[in-house]
Scaffold this motif. Structure first.
Motif, mmCIF file in Angstrom:
data_model
loop_
_atom_site.group_PDB
_atom_site.id
_atom_site.type_symbol
_atom_site.label_atom_id
_atom_site.label_comp_id
_atom_site.label_asym_id
_atom_site.label_seq_id
_atom_site.Cartn_x
_atom_site.Cartn_y
_atom_site.Cartn_z
ATOM 1 N N SER A 36 0.864 -1.176 0.000
ATOM 2 C CA SER A 36 0.000 0.000 0.000
ATOM 3 C C SER A 36 0.900 1.226 0.000
ATOM 4 O O SER A 36 2.119 1.112 -0.058
ATOM 5 C CB SER A 36 -0.943 -0.008 1.204
ATOM 6 N N GLY A 37 0.296 2.394 0.092
ATOM 7 C CA GLY A 37 1.051 3.644 0.021
ATOM 8 C C GLY A 37 0.826 4.301 -1.321
ATOM 9 O O GLY A 37 -0.007 3.862 -2.124
ATOM 10 N N TRP A 38 1.577 5.367 -1.558
ATOM 11 C CA TRP A 38 1.380 6.189 -2.743
ATOM 12 C C TRP A 38 2.717 6.627 -3.315
ATOM 13 O O TRP A 38 3.716 6.659 -2.629
ATOM 14 C CB TRP A 38 0.569 7.438 -2.385
ATOM 15 N N TRP A 39 2.688 7.024 -4.582
ATOM 16 C CA TRP A 39 3.848 7.660 -5.197
ATOM 17 C C TRP A 39 3.332 8.770 -6.098
ATOM 18 O O TRP A 39 2.158 8.843 -6.417
ATOM 19 C CB TRP A 39 4.718 6.653 -5.945
ATOM 20 N N ARG A 40 4.241 9.670 -6.458
ATOM 21 C CA ARG A 40 3.889 10.753 -7.373
ATOM 22 C C ARG A 40 5.034 10.964 -8.344
ATOM 23 O O ARG A 40 6.169 10.567 -8.093
ATOM 24 C CB ARG A 40 3.590 12.037 -6.627
ATOM 25 N N SER A 41 4.709 11.608 -9.424
ATOM 26 C CA SER A 41 5.696 11.924 -10.441
ATOM 27 C C SER A 41 5.627 13.411 -10.755
ATOM 28 O O SER A 41 4.532 13.956 -10.898
ATOM 29 C CB SER A 41 5.419 11.111 -11.702
ATOM 30 N N ALA A 42 6.768 14.057 -10.836
ATOM 31 C CA ALA A 42 6.836 15.463 -11.223
ATOM 32 C C ALA A 42 7.605 15.557 -12.535
ATOM 33 O O ALA A 42 8.744 15.104 -12.632
ATOM 34 C CB ALA A 42 7.519 16.295 -10.143
ATOM 35 N N GLY A 43 6.962 16.094 -13.536
ATOM 36 C CA GLY A 43 7.560 16.227 -14.859
ATOM 37 C C GLY A 43 6.482 16.684 -15.819
ATOM 38 O O GLY A 43 5.378 17.029 -15.416
ATOM 39 N N GLN A 44 6.770 16.691 -17.097
ATOM 40 C CA GLN A 44 5.803 17.135 -18.099
ATOM 41 C C GLN A 44 4.973 15.944 -18.570
ATOM 42 O O GLN A 44 5.482 15.046 -19.220
ATOM 43 C CB GLN A 44 6.512 17.776 -19.284
ATOM 44 N N PHE A 45 3.693 15.933 -18.239
ATOM 45 C CA PHE A 45 2.823 14.823 -18.583
ATOM 46 C C PHE A 45 2.242 14.993 -19.973
ATOM 47 O O PHE A 45 2.159 16.096 -20.486
ATOM 48 C CB PHE A 45 1.711 14.675 -17.529
ATOM 49 N N LEU A 46 1.815 13.896 -20.566
ATOM 50 C CA LEU A 46 1.288 13.923 -21.928
ATOM 51 C C LEU A 46 0.185 14.962 -22.072
ATOM 52 O O LEU A 46 -0.730 15.030 -21.261
ATOM 53 C CB LEU A 46 0.732 12.549 -22.318
ATOM 54 N N GLY A 47 0.316 15.803 -23.089
ATOM 55 C CA GLY A 47 -0.704 16.783 -23.402
ATOM 56 C C GLY A 47 -0.655 18.066 -22.588
ATOM 57 O O GLY A 47 -1.459 18.955 -22.793
ATOM 58 N N LEU A 48 0.292 18.179 -21.659
ATOM 59 C CA LEU A 48 0.399 19.388 -20.851
ATOM 60 C C LEU A 48 1.649 20.157 -21.257
ATOM 61 O O LEU A 48 2.665 19.574 -21.579
ATOM 62 C CB LEU A 48 0.452 19.038 -19.359
ATOM 63 N N GLY A 49 1.598 21.465 -21.208
ATOM 64 C CA GLY A 49 2.670 22.278 -21.746
ATOM 65 C C GLY A 49 3.652 22.833 -20.739
ATOM 66 O O GLY A 49 4.271 23.838 -21.006
ATOM 67 N N THR A 50 3.813 22.222 -19.600
ATOM 68 C CA THR A 50 4.743 22.759 -18.613
ATOM 69 C C THR A 50 5.528 21.646 -17.942
ATOM 70 O O THR A 50 5.046 20.522 -17.842
ATOM 71 C CB THR A 50 3.996 23.593 -17.547
ATOM 72 N N ASP A 51 6.717 21.958 -17.492
ATOM 73 C CA ASP A 51 7.547 20.972 -16.796
ATOM 74 C C ASP A 51 7.321 20.969 -15.296
ATOM 75 O O ASP A 51 7.969 20.246 -14.571
ATOM 76 C CB ASP A 51 9.035 21.253 -17.058
ATOM 77 N N THR A 52 6.433 21.778 -14.782
ATOM 78 C CA THR A 52 6.278 21.890 -13.339
ATOM 79 C C THR A 52 5.011 21.214 -12.830
ATOM 80 O O THR A 52 4.460 21.591 -11.821
ATOM 81 C CB THR A 52 6.261 23.375 -12.919
ATOM 82 N N TRP A 60 0.639 2.070 -6.374
ATOM 83 C CA TRP A 60 1.867 1.435 -6.867
ATOM 84 C C TRP A 60 1.626 0.613 -8.131
ATOM 85 O O TRP A 60 2.572 0.198 -8.791
ATOM 86 C CB TRP A 60 2.515 0.607 -5.770
ATOM 87 N N SER A 61 0.374 0.412 -8.519
ATOM 88 C CA SER A 61 0.088 -0.305 -9.768
ATOM 89 C C SER A 61 -0.233 0.642 -10.921
ATOM 90 O O SER A 61 -0.568 0.195 -12.010
ATOM 91 C CB SER A 61 -1.083 -1.272 -9.546
ATOM 92 N N THR A 62 -0.097 1.955 -10.710
ATOM 93 C CA THR A 62 -0.408 2.957 -11.733
ATOM 94 C C THR A 62 0.814 3.269 -12.588
ATOM 95 O O THR A 62 1.930 3.334 -12.079
ATOM 96 C CB THR A 62 -0.913 4.256 -11.073
ATOM 97 N N THR A 63 0.588 3.506 -13.866
ATOM 98 C CA THR A 63 1.641 3.908 -14.795
ATOM 99 C C THR A 63 1.526 5.411 -15.055
ATOM 100 O O THR A 63 0.430 5.913 -15.277
ATOM 101 C CB THR A 63 1.506 3.150 -16.129
ATOM 102 N N ALA A 64 2.656 6.125 -15.023
ATOM 103 C CA ALA A 64 2.686 7.548 -15.376
ATOM 104 C C ALA A 64 3.244 7.684 -16.791
ATOM 105 O O ALA A 64 4.199 6.994 -17.154
ATOM 106 C CB ALA A 64 3.543 8.329 -14.388
#
Length: 118
Positions: A36-52, A60-64
């Motif tokens: 259990s628990g969570w994770w996050r990703s910081a970066g430019q995601f598909l379709g978004l125009g910023t790196d922040t 933990w079973s999710t794909t970024a």
């Protein structure tokens, strides 16, 4: 990386990659059963125009999926992993998000750290 049963870990990744704009990058994890628990990703995601952009509260079973730009880019992955009664391996997986063009690379000196916490 090996993880113990009934434990908590802080997970930190700094990953540098290069991917064509049409190919992109996806990251995911393999874990022991019952985490259990969570994770996050910081970066430019598909379709978004910023790196922040920060994508948070991922299981933990999710794909970024992250945007390629035909230049070196970096992303940061942070999380807390809580294991159940099963020990095993925490493994970061990465792949190109689309099948062509096929020249996405993760750069040397990308770093994954795992710290056991109380």
């Amino acid at each position: 990386m090996a993880v113990d049963a009934n434990a908590r870990y802080k997970v930190t990744v700094w990953l540098v990659f290069n991917s064509p704009a049409a190919a992109d990058l996806k990251v995911a994890w393999t874990t022991p059963a019952g985490v259990s628990g969570w994770w996050r990703s910081a970066g430019q995601f598909l379709g978004l125009g910023t790196d922040t952009v920060s994508q948070g509260a991922l299981t933990w079973s999710t794909t970024a999926q992250l945007e390629g730009a035909a230049a070196d880019k970096s992303i940061e992955l942070l999380g807390v992993l809580v294991t159940g009664v099963t020990s095993g391996t925490l493994q970061l997986q990465w792949a190109q998000n689309t099948s062509t063009p096929s020249n996405t690379t993760v750069k040397a000196y990308s770093v994954l750290t795992l710290q056991k916490i109380v």
